[in-house]
Design a protein around this motif. Structure first.
Motif, short mmCIF file in Angstrom:
data_model
loop_
_atom_site.label_atom_id
_atom_site.label_comp_id
_atom_site.label_asym_id
_atom_site.label_seq_id
_atom_site.Cartn_x
_atom_site.Cartn_y
_atom_site.Cartn_z
N LYS A 75 -36.35 -9.46 -4.93
CA LYS A 75 -35.84 -9.53 -4.17
C LYS A 75 -35.49 -10.60 -3.03
CE LYS A 75 -33.53 -5.26 -5.90
NZ LYS A 75 -32.35 -4.42 -5.36
N TYR A 76 -36.73 -10.75 -2.48
CA TYR A 76 -36.58 -11.37 -1.29
C TYR A 76 -38.39 -12.72 -1.14
CZ TYR A 76 -35.00 -6.67 -0.54
OH TYR A 76 -34.45 -5.92 -0.68
N ASN A 77 -38.19 -13.58 -2.52
CA ASN A 77 -38.97 -14.88 -2.35
C ASN A 77 -38.72 -15.28 -1.00
OD1 ASN A 77 -39.89 -13.31 -4.82
ND2 ASN A 77 -38.69 -14.57 -5.92
N ASP A 78 -37.71 -16.23 -0.55
CA ASP A 78 -37.36 -16.13 0.19
C ASP A 78 -38.09 -16.55 1.60
OD1 ASP A 78 -35.53 -14.10 0.40
OD2 ASP A 78 -34.97 -15.35 2.39
N GLU A 79 -39.00 -14.94 1.75
CA GLU A 79 -39.38 -14.72 2.93
C GLU A 79 -40.85 -14.49 2.54
OE1 GLU A 79 -38.04 -10.12 3.55
OE2 GLU A 79 -36.13 -10.94 4.21
N LEU A 80 -41.22 -14.83 1.59
CA LEU A 80 -42.75 -14.95 1.35
C LEU A 80 -43.41 -15.87 2.05
CD1 LEU A 80 -42.88 -13.96 -2.26
CD2 LEU A 80 -43.24 -12.68 -0.77
N THR A 81 -44.85 -16.38 2.14
CA THR A 81 -45.27 -17.36 2.87
C THR A 81 -46.97 -17.78 2.13
OG1 THR A 81 -46.81 -15.59 4.20
CG2 THR A 81 -44.51 -16.77 5.22
N LEU A 82 -47.83 -17.11 2.33
CA LEU A 82 -49.79 -18.01 2.00
C LEU A 82 -48.40 -16.93 0.72
CD1 LEU A 82 -50.91 -17.98 4.48
CD2 LEU A 82 -49.90 -19.47 3.99
N THR A 83 -50.11 -17.90 -0.76
CA THR A 83 -49.01 -17.61 -1.84
C THR A 83 -50.66 -16.38 -2.29
OG1 THR A 83 -51.36 -18.75 -2.42
CG2 THR A 83 -49.19 -18.89 -3.09
N PHE A 84 -51.51 -15.90 -1.17
CA PHE A 84 -52.48 -14.61 -1.25
C PHE A 84 -51.85 -13.14 -0.75
CE2 PHE A 84 -53.60 -15.76 2.95
CZ PHE A 84 -54.12 -14.85 3.75
N MET A 85 -50.70 -13.71 0.25
CA MET A 85 -50.40 -12.36 1.00
C MET A 85 -49.38 -12.06 0.14
SD MET A 85 -49.95 -14.58 4.28
CE MET A 85 -49.33 -12.42 5.31
N SER A 86 -49.00 -12.73 -0.56
CA SER A 86 -47.93 -12.26 -1.64
C SER A 86 -48.89 -11.98 -2.59
CB SER A 86 -47.29 -13.59 -2.17
OG SER A 86 -46.13 -13.97 -1.82
N ASN A 87 -48.89 -11.70 -3.38
CA ASN A 87 -50.63 -11.37 -4.56
C ASN A 87 -50.53 -10.08 -4.03
OD1 ASN A 87 -51.34 -11.88 -7.65
ND2 ASN A 87 -53.24 -12.08 -6.30
N ASN A 88 -50.77 -10.18 -2.54
CA ASN A 88 -51.33 -8.82 -1.99
C ASN A 88 -50.24 -7.82 -1.94
OD1 ASN A 88 -54.40 -9.15 -0.90
ND2 ASN A 88 -53.80 -9.88 0.68
N LEU A 89 -49.04 -8.62 -1.44
CA LEU A 89 -47.43 -7.63 -2.24
C LEU A 89 -47.96 -7.10 -3.54
CD1 LEU A 89 -44.94 -6.65 -0.39
CD2 LEU A 89 -44.32 -8.55 -1.22
N LEU A 90 -47.48 -7.26 -4.03
CA LEU A 90 -48.18 -8.18 -5.35
C LEU A 90 -49.15 -6.82 -5.68
CD1 LEU A 90 -47.02 -7.36 -8.54
CD2 LEU A 90 -47.84 -9.65 -9.07
N GLY A 91 -49.92 -6.79 -5.64
CA GLY A 91 -51.16 -5.66 -5.83
C GLY A 91 -50.95 -4.02 -5.30
N GLY A 92 -50.29 -4.20 -3.67
CA GLY A 92 -49.93 -3.26 -3.21
C GLY A 92 -49.04 -2.65 -4.14
N PHE A 93 -48.01 -2.88 -4.86
CA PHE A 93 -46.30 -2.46 -5.18
C PHE A 93 -47.12 -1.64 -6.61
CE2 PHE A 93 -43.50 -3.66 -8.77
CZ PHE A 93 -42.91 -2.47 -9.06
N PHE A 94 -48.16 -2.44 -7.30
CA PHE A 94 -49.07 -1.99 -8.64
C PHE A 94 -49.91 -0.74 -7.99
CE2 PHE A 94 -49.39 -5.81 -11.31
CZ PHE A 94 -48.17 -6.02 -11.56
N ASN A 95 -50.38 -0.70 -6.86
CA ASN A 95 -51.05 1.05 -6.62
C ASN A 95 -50.09 2.40 -6.64
OD1 ASN A 95 -53.80 -0.62 -6.16
ND2 ASN A 95 -53.33 -1.02 -4.32
N ARG A 96 -48.87 1.68 -5.92
CA ARG A 96 -47.83 2.43 -5.89
C ARG A 96 -47.11 2.76 -7.23
NH1 ARG A 96 -48.49 -0.32 -0.85
NH2 ARG A 96 -46.32 -1.82 -1.73
#
Length: 398
Positions: free
Chosen positions: A288-309
């Protein structure tokens, strides 16, 4: 000669400067992507920023906005008031709103007292604005100014997540003013789909497994008696366990096929041959908050954290998620295969699942089927809002 380049994405602080350039037809290039000039000039990677002729450069939201604005009052007194209200929003309102809603959504560590204290402070600032707007149509005089546009653009996360209907009823002038200002042509394009929060978002603590009850110490058994075996407590069932095993689609076999075979040539044909919409459903998952994403590797870490949970739902899910775009202009989207026809039971195990929007997909639609294939394969650009975006990275949940 161009007046310069404005670097402004979809972040809260970037909404207004791009709107000012558009409204006043300024000869300024607006870029949502970084380049060598940006990287040299702005090592802190902030947004928005501006590079003008002869090496002139500006960072910090307030400075960038003021430089290109024409709504700065009729005299120094009004100009000073404009700076006053804009500074209040930039330093006292937005940072505290962001801290509160990010904590409540589980995107940063949650501390109840800190959030409560922060929300009280946010209300205090809002009450100052409410008092001002009781006597004035706008923050400075009776005409819209830079102050209104700037403060509104920094306030919208509050109205989106924290300021429910009861809160707004207590502050009718502030709420009326916000609705009026975001309808102004400079801001309106960014708020076409905006919705007010009906209720403030509530924190949901991550679910924890219950610790087994401790057995009271037992007396030593007699020699001739066999010691009774301890009774094992049954773990609570996952809600989707009640659906039983799938009779047609074997999830484990699909995961093995996807992992070990060529995606386009073998895995996807296998999937569509065995997929059974009577027992499974497909869902598009958008951050929902793509406007707050910055570097792509950080976005991928965010996605990975969601998957882990989501590990508590491994037996009922398969998903593929991608980060599309580039640094400071990227987004997260994925497709999940879910046992049953509802997404909530599968995703409720993750405390941050409400940071994503879920849309049920109809695989009988050729365009939808192509989108699913592309998200599973990662081998070509994906279509987002009618625009093709390159895949930068991604994660698979299996």
């Amino acid at each position: 000669m161009s007046l310069g380049t404005l670097y402004a994405g979809a972040h809260s602080r970037s909404i207004l400067p791009a709107g000012l350039v558009r409204e006043f037809n300024l000869d300024i290039k607006v870029s949502a992507e970084t380049d060598e000039a940006y990287n040299r000039a702005f090592p802190l990677q902030k947004w928005p920023t501006f590079i003008g002729p002869k090496g002139f450069k500006l960072s910090e939201s307030l400075a960038v906005n003021l430089y290109n604005s024409k709504l700065l009052g009729k005299d120094t007194k009004e100009y000073a008031q404009i700076i006053q209200w804009a500074s209040l929003a930039n330093t006292e309102f937005l940072p505290n709103i962001a801290f509160a809603f990010k904590s409540l959504l589980g995107r940063i560590p949650y501390n109840k007292k800190s959030v409560t204290d922060t929300l009280e402070y946010v209300n205090k600032v809002a009450d100052i604005l409410e008092a001002r707007l009781t006597d004035y149509t706008y923050l400075v005089g009776e005409r819209i100014s830079f102050a209104d546009l700037y403060v509104a653009s920094l306030s919208f996360r509050g109205f989106e997540h924290l300021f429910g209907s009861e809160w707004r009823a207590k502050r009718p002038n502030f709420s009326r003013w916000f609705s009026t200002v975001i309808a102004h042509p400079i801001l309106a394009p960014n708020f076409t789909d905006f919705k007010f929060a009906e209720k403030p978002v509530e924190y949901q603590a991550p679910k924890k497994e219950k610790a087994p009850k401790q057995q009271a110490p037992k007396a030593a058994p007699k020699a001739e008696e066999e010691e009774p075996k301890p009774v094992e407590e049954k773990k609570p069932k996952h809600p989707l366990e009640l659906l039983g095993k799938s009779t047609k689609f074997n999830l484990d076999e699909w995961k093995r096929t996807y992992s070990n075979e060529e995606t386009r040539e073998t895995a996807l044909p296998w999937f569509w041959e065995h997929y059974d919409p009577s027992e499974w459903s497909l869902w598009k998952v958008d951050y929902k908050y793509n406007d707050e994403l910055t570097l792509t590797f950080m976005s991928n870490n965010l996605l990975g954290g969601f998957f882990n949970r989501l590990s508590g739902s491994t037996k009922y899910l398969f998903g593929s998620g991608v980060v599309y775009g580039e640094n400071n202009n990227n987004g997260i989207v994925g497709v999940f295969l879910i046992r049953g026809d509802k997404h909530e039971p599968a995703f409720d195990v993750a405390p941050d699942w409400e940071s994503y929007e879920f849309t049920k997909l109809d695989a009988s639609n050729p365009e939808t089927k192509e989108f699913i294939d592309d998200i599973f394969a990662w081998d070509k650009p994906i279509k987002v809002n009618g625009e093709l975006r390159e895949v930068a990275d991604g994660k698979v949940f299996k």
